[in-house]
Write an enzyme that holds these catalytic residues in place. Structure first.
Site, PDB file in Angstrom:
ATOM      1  N   ASP A  80      47.864  46.344  58.967  1.00  0.00           N
ATOM      2  CA  ASP A  80      46.834  47.189  59.575  1.00  0.00           C
ATOM      3  C   ASP A  80      47.098  47.366  61.063  1.00  0.00           C
ATOM      4  O   ASP A  80      47.468  46.410  61.751  1.00  0.00           O
ATOM      5  CB  ASP A  80      45.472  46.514  59.359  1.00  0.00           C
ATOM      6  CG  ASP A  80      44.317  47.446  59.627  1.00  0.00           C
ATOM      7  OD1 ASP A  80      43.173  46.974  59.654  1.00  0.00           O
ATOM      8  OD2 ASP A  80      44.551  48.658  59.809  1.00  0.00           O
ATOM      9  N   HIS A 100      53.822  54.399  62.562  1.00  0.00           N
ATOM     10  CA  HIS A 100      54.200  53.889  61.236  1.00  0.00           C
ATOM     11  C   HIS A 100      55.668  53.454  61.214  1.00  0.00           C
ATOM     12  O   HIS A 100      56.020  52.471  60.556  1.00  0.00           O
ATOM     13  CB  HIS A 100      53.947  54.958  60.167  1.00  0.00           C
ATOM     14  CG  HIS A 100      52.494  55.212  59.904  1.00  0.00           C
ATOM     15  ND1 HIS A 100      51.640  54.226  59.457  1.00  0.00           N
ATOM     16  CD2 HIS A 100      51.749  56.338  60.033  1.00  0.00           C
ATOM     17  CE1 HIS A 100      50.411  54.727  59.329  1.00  0.00           C
ATOM     18  NE2 HIS A 100      50.447  56.008  59.670  1.00  0.00           N
ATOM     19  N   LEU A 153      65.022  36.420  47.041  1.00  0.00           N
ATOM     20  CA  LEU A 153      63.759  36.838  47.656  1.00  0.00           C
ATOM     21  C   LEU A 153      63.095  37.928  46.814  1.00  0.00           C
ATOM     22  O   LEU A 153      63.758  38.846  46.349  1.00  0.00           O
ATOM     23  CB  LEU A 153      64.085  37.388  49.050  1.00  0.00           C
ATOM     24  CG  LEU A 153      62.963  37.909  49.921  1.00  0.00           C
ATOM     25  CD1 LEU A 153      62.170  36.755  50.479  1.00  0.00           C
ATOM     26  CD2 LEU A 153      63.516  38.753  51.058  1.00  0.00           C
TER      27      LEU A 153
END
Lengths: 251, 302
Positions: B56, B73, B170
């Site tokens: 956020d 972004h 991962l």
């Protein structure tokens, strides 16, 4: 384990402990500052915390660690504070259902008294009258969380399968359940209820401990610390901080 | 590793003198060494296996720096790659990020388009730089209602998932477009379909229709729903970090976060750095005994 690696491990362990001791000392200092602030808030000396506007808190949830929930004196004290502040609807939650068991006898008696009145879908609701304000109290537990969703899923699936049984078509139509269908099913199995605007967590850690997922989507979650050291000023501060929040709801 | 995906300004690199490059190299090596020392100390205590991020603050970051929202972004994406690298170094096996909520489709169409294009660009970059993924043996998941994505993004995402499905290192899961309630509804639908298929199979296999209809059918359990969540096979998150100080989960992993430590550090997502991650793990270590105790009690009751 060889000697050098043992020494390295011990050194790392010592450093790790030192870091956590230093953090604990900082936490102690900030806790003392917080206690002072709570005292000032309770005495009304801090202007910004006077005249709280609680109109946005239509439903308040309290999550309590189940072991701490056995301290019913503190729970009652908290409820008194909330009544005084003017909270209209409180949802109490603990994962093991300690609070439900504690409040159940008084809820059953009030349900008997109100047998002629309309009952809410959720059977865990009781109206707490006080001389000045009425507050609705709801008690839920872990069985209303994931298990409640499983019950709702069961209801939807059974309805769908029973519907199929009475059709004579060999090709079954795919019924797709939406979130709205799930919400209705949850209400039908007694796990409906309003979505809290604010959730206060009383316990050692900020965890929601399985609070019903369907009611937690946009709830502001605030950690209040252990129940035994709860403060009136901390509750006021939480409401004040909530009043400053603004939600986009994804926009 | 993933750092290669963070865009660098080539012009800036060319203008550096040899001495500066050596100094930068020495500084970087020193930083790497210090980072490894801190990780070694941290690892003495319990380390999280699964960390989830609600990224956020990209738009607020852009506003505060007077840059375009799209750039905010992009900087956020760089922060994501950096955080992945740091989590990997710390031994975190599962990383989940809330990249795009179903509610985010309500945003301005231009912004949604920019985000879709950014996602497509980055997914294609990962597809092209396969050696990077293979180095950490990374498995990439895309969790959510993929039908809601534009076709190029959906196709790229499915391609990347397929190409990394066999990797065992991962596990990087990207939730887009995702809602927890949508995930639960999806699980219910899949479970219902499974039951219908089972009954159809019983009906077809049985010569006595009465037996098929009267066969016992157990109630749906929590474990049944667990199997059909997007997160099946992944452990629940140990830590959920929502940056920018916001205190809500916004319909993210509500089913999976019963015992997750919820953290809400103040920095905006593009500002989230290694020291914030270290602090998050230190906070987790302090509450670990309490969380584990609760998990054990819950398992006993089952």
């Amino acid at each position: 384990m060889s000697l050098p690696s043992r020494i390295i491990k011990l050194t790392l362990g010592l450093l790790w402990c030192i870091i956590h001791v230093v953090i604990s000392l900082f936490n102690l200092c900030s806790h003392l500052m917080f206690n002072l602030e709570c005292y000032l808030i309770s005495s009304g000396l801090l202007r910004k915390y006077r005249n709280l506007q609680l109109s946005r808190v239509k439903c308040l949830a309290i999550v309590v660690d189940s072991r701490e929930a056995k301290n019913t004196v503190k729970i009652n004290q908290l409820l008194c504070w909330l009544k005084t502040l003017g909270v209209k609807y409180v949802c109490l939650y603990d994962i093991d259902g300690v609070l439900k068991k504690f409040f159940e006898p008084s809820m059953n008696s009030s349900r008997d008294d109100n047998s002629g009145d309309d009952l809410d879908v959720c059977a865990n609701i009781k109206a707490l009258d006080s001389s000045h304000r009425e507050m609705t109290l709801e008690c839920i537990s872990g069985s209303d969380g994931k298990e409640g969703i499983a019950k709702a899923a069961n209801l939807l699936c059974s309805t769908s399968l029973n519907g199929d049984r009475y059709t004579h078509e060999s090709v079954k139509t795919e019924s797709v359940f939406t979130e709205t269908d799930m919400a209705s099913a949850l209400k039908s199995v007694g796990c409906g209820g309003p979505e809290p605007d604010l959730l206060l967590v009383y316990g050692p850690a900020r965890c929601h401990l399985g609070f019903p997922a369907w009611r937690l989507r946009y709830t502001e979650i605030m950690h209040m610390g252990p129940l035994k050291s709860m403060k009136y000023g901390a509750v006021v501060k939480a409401f004040y901080n909530f009043s400053k929040k603004y939600q986009n709801y994804g926009k | 590793m993933f750092a290669s995906l963070i865009s660098h300004d080539p012009k800036m690199l060319n203008e550096k003198k040899p001495d500066e490059i050596i100094a930068t190299g020495v500084l970087e090596s020193l930083q790497n060494f210090l980072r490894k020392c801190v990780i070694a100390v941290l690892s003495y205590g319990p380390m999280p296996k699964h960390v989830a991020f609600i990224m956020d603050g990209n738009r607020r970051y852009a506003k505060s720096r007077s840059i375009k929202e799209g750039t905010g972004h992009r900087v956020g994406f760089s922060a994501l790659m950096a955080s992945l690298l740091y989590c990997y170094e710390m031994g975190v096996k599962y990383i989940t990020v809330y990249a795009f909520s179903i509610d985010n489709f309500k945003r301005d169409p231009t912004e949604v388009q920019t985000l879709m294009e950014l996602m497509e660009e980055k997914i294609n970059e990962l597809l092209e730089n396969k050696n990077v993924i293979n180095k950490v043996n990374c498995k990439i998941n895309f969790w959510g209602n993929l039908d809601m994505l534009t076709e190029p993004v959906r196709v790229a995402a499915q391609k990347l998932m397929a190409s990394t499905a066999q990797n065992t290192g991962l596990v990087f899961s990207v939730c887009m477009p995702y809602n927890s309630t949508s995930e639960i509804a999806n699980a219910v639908n899949e479970l219902c379909k499974e039951r219908k298929d089972m009954i159809q199979g019983q009906h077809a296999g049985s010569c006595n229709s009465q037996t098929a209809n009267g066969g016992t059918r157990s109630d749906i359990s929590v474990a049944d729903l667990d199997r059909h969540m997007y997160t099946a096979g992944c452990p629940d998150p140990d830590i959920v970090i929502r940056t920018s100080g916001e205190t809500r989960l916004s319909n993210f992993l509500l089913w999976q976060t019963t015992f997750s430590h919820l953290q809400n550090p103040d920095p905006l997502w593009p500002e989230f750095s290694w020291r914030h991650l270290v602090w998050a793990i230190l906070q987790y270590q302090r509450v670990y005994p309490y969380i584990e105790q609760n998990k054990t009690l819950a398992k006993k009751q089952l």
